[in-house]
Motif scaffolding. Structure first.
Motif, PDB file in Angstrom:
ATOM      1  N   ALA A   1      11.399   7.625  -1.386  1.00 23.51           N
ATOM      2  CA  ALA A   1       9.204   8.581  -0.965  1.00 23.51           C
ATOM      3  C   ALA A   1       8.481   6.991  -0.334  1.00 23.51           C
ATOM      4  O   ALA A   1       8.335   7.608   0.642  1.00 23.51           O
ATOM      5  N   ALA A   2       8.987   5.928  -0.089  1.00 20.44           N
ATOM      6  CA  ALA A   2       8.103   5.318   0.349  1.00 20.44           C
ATOM      7  C   ALA A   2       8.829   4.502   1.938  1.00 20.44           C
ATOM      8  O   ALA A   2       7.907   3.505   2.685  1.00 20.44           O
TER       9      ALA A   2
ATOM     10  N   ARG B   1       0.996   4.162  -2.631  1.00 23.16           N
ATOM     11  CA  ARG B   1       1.063   5.564  -2.236  1.00 23.16           C
ATOM     12  C   ARG B   1       2.397   6.987  -2.421  1.00 23.16           C
ATOM     13  O   ARG B   1       2.152   7.722  -3.539  1.00 23.16           O
TER      14      ARG B   1
ATOM     15  N   PRO C   1       0.885  -1.058  -0.099  1.00 22.66           N
ATOM     16  CA  PRO C   1       0.220   0.395  -0.326  1.00 22.66           C
ATOM     17  C   PRO C   1       0.610   1.108   0.331  1.00 22.66           C
ATOM     18  O   PRO C   1       0.143   2.299  -0.964  1.00 22.66           O
ATOM     19  N   GLU C   2       1.839   1.378   0.038  1.00 26.87           N
ATOM     20  CA  GLU C   2       2.979   2.280   0.423  1.00 26.87           C
ATOM     21  C   GLU C   2       3.420   2.502  -0.693  1.00 26.87           C
ATOM     22  O   GLU C   2       3.222   3.806  -0.989  1.00 26.87           O
TER      23      GLU C   2
END
Lengths: 223, 223
Positions: free
Chosen positions: A45-46, A24, A20-21
């Motif tokens: 970014a994650a 996103r 999920p991350e």
DNA sequence: CAGTGTGAACCACTTCACAGCC
DNA sequence: GGCTGTGAAGTGGTTCACACTG
């Protein structure tokens, strides 16, 4: 040949928890108009290491281009597919206190894969009141609405005292995936998945680390 | 000799994450008027195996009685001490939307170890409005109130767009432990701890498992 | 004895190092 | 040349089996 990308086998739990991350992070990147990212950039970014990201993605298939990176749109689609977000899951929320109302209004439901299909409260006096454009239904309608609206995911936002009986009602109605915000461990059949979110647990863990920081710098524990 | 029970060294993260649950289970047991429990009973109440529980507790010290079990009061005290709950931690909550208000009103704060010392919102127009008996303060007062009230734990309940700047303000003011409800990975210095709670991540994981259940029983994946 | 505490075996996940490919 | 994909090595956590003790 199992070349069919839809056939997914044994993705580690730890990986699933991070997908999920990644999704996103990809949506952030896409918003900035970028169409291709390297594992290094996406990992940053994650909040993970690039090797971690690549290993995780390798469980889904081989969607990168060597020497280049990942095509943002395509990777996002594949992760969505792996997570089962290509369909829209109807969710029921039980317990319309402060938290339940906040959850019902939460925009995270709207974006991608989920929608609030019904909200319930044990207090029959609340029945009919509107929360985020939905009327609160009484618990007696639960089985009916779960069936009618194809609800498979339930969110429990009641006080601890009633959480188990609410849980039983949901399971009885056929719901097999639960998100539990009440501070207790629910007893459920083996085929039901429960995930718990507990604010007080999170605070306790923070307190532990905070305490560590304020202790005199004991030997050995370097942090 | 390090017989001093206050000297705690390297408790595994996984154990720390379970201690709050043990504490809750103990309080349930205590409420039922029971003064002594076996690891088997307590483990059941906490949703883990008894060997797990005993191994976890062994990291804190030797607080059980062989052939008997654990003295409820005593064990609860030792776990509280290990977690750093013998003092009361002042918490600040930033972001007074639906979620922030729900958190401010959450009783979990009152019970054991925490209290809401201040609440903030970036919308200066909200300043002064009462939430759970506390006036909403403007962000400009953050540094001052953090110092005055000894706040060390911050809760971020803002939209994603403002979360990083709120985070920076908290860190700048001296807060080193954060609970982040916004859907993004915060960038912080090494000595700051961040824990994230993300509803949409939890739903995604549930969707994954739910999808698995509804797939035809593929060979190999026995669940 | 009944039930705790713990070394040892096992397992899952992460990180490393590098082969493979565009 | 540069970045992905992955076997192999390393790490941390769980479970087992049983010695130990009140």
């Amino acid at each position: 040949m199992s070349a069919d990308p839809a056939i997914r086998r044994d993705i580690p739990d730890a990986t699933v928890a991070r997908l999920p991350e990644y999704l996103r992070a990809l949506s952030d990147v896409a918003d900035r108009g970028i169409s291709s990212v390297s594992s290094e950039e996406l990992a940053q970014a994650a909040g993970v290491r690039s090797t971690q990201l690549r290993k995780d993605l390798s469980h889904l298939g081989s969607y990168g281009i060597r020497g280049v990176g990942y095509e943002v749109e395509h990777l996002a689609l594949e992760i969505s597919r792996a997570l089962g977000l290509t369909q829209d899951w109807p969710v029921a929320i039980v317990g319309m206190g402060n938290l339940g109302r906040a959850l019902a209004a939460y925009s995270g439901f709207a974006t991608g894969g989920f929608h609030v299909a019904a909200v319930f409260d044990e207090d029959a006096a609340l029945a009919g009141a509107l929360v985020a454009d939905l009327p609160i239904s009484p618990m007696t309608d639960l089985a009916l609405l779960v069936r009618e609206r194809g609800i498979t995911i339930g969110v429990i936002a009641t006080p601890a005292a009633s959480a188990q009986s609410v849980c039983n009602a949901l399971v009885e109605a056929g719901v097999r995936s639960l998100l539990n915000f009440a501070p207790l461990v629910l007893v459920v059949p083996d085929d039901v998945d429960v995930r718990r979110v507990d604010l007080s647990t999170e605070l306790h863990v923070l307190a532990f680390h905070e305490q560590r920081k304020s202790l005199p710098p004991e030997l050995g524990v370097a942090r």
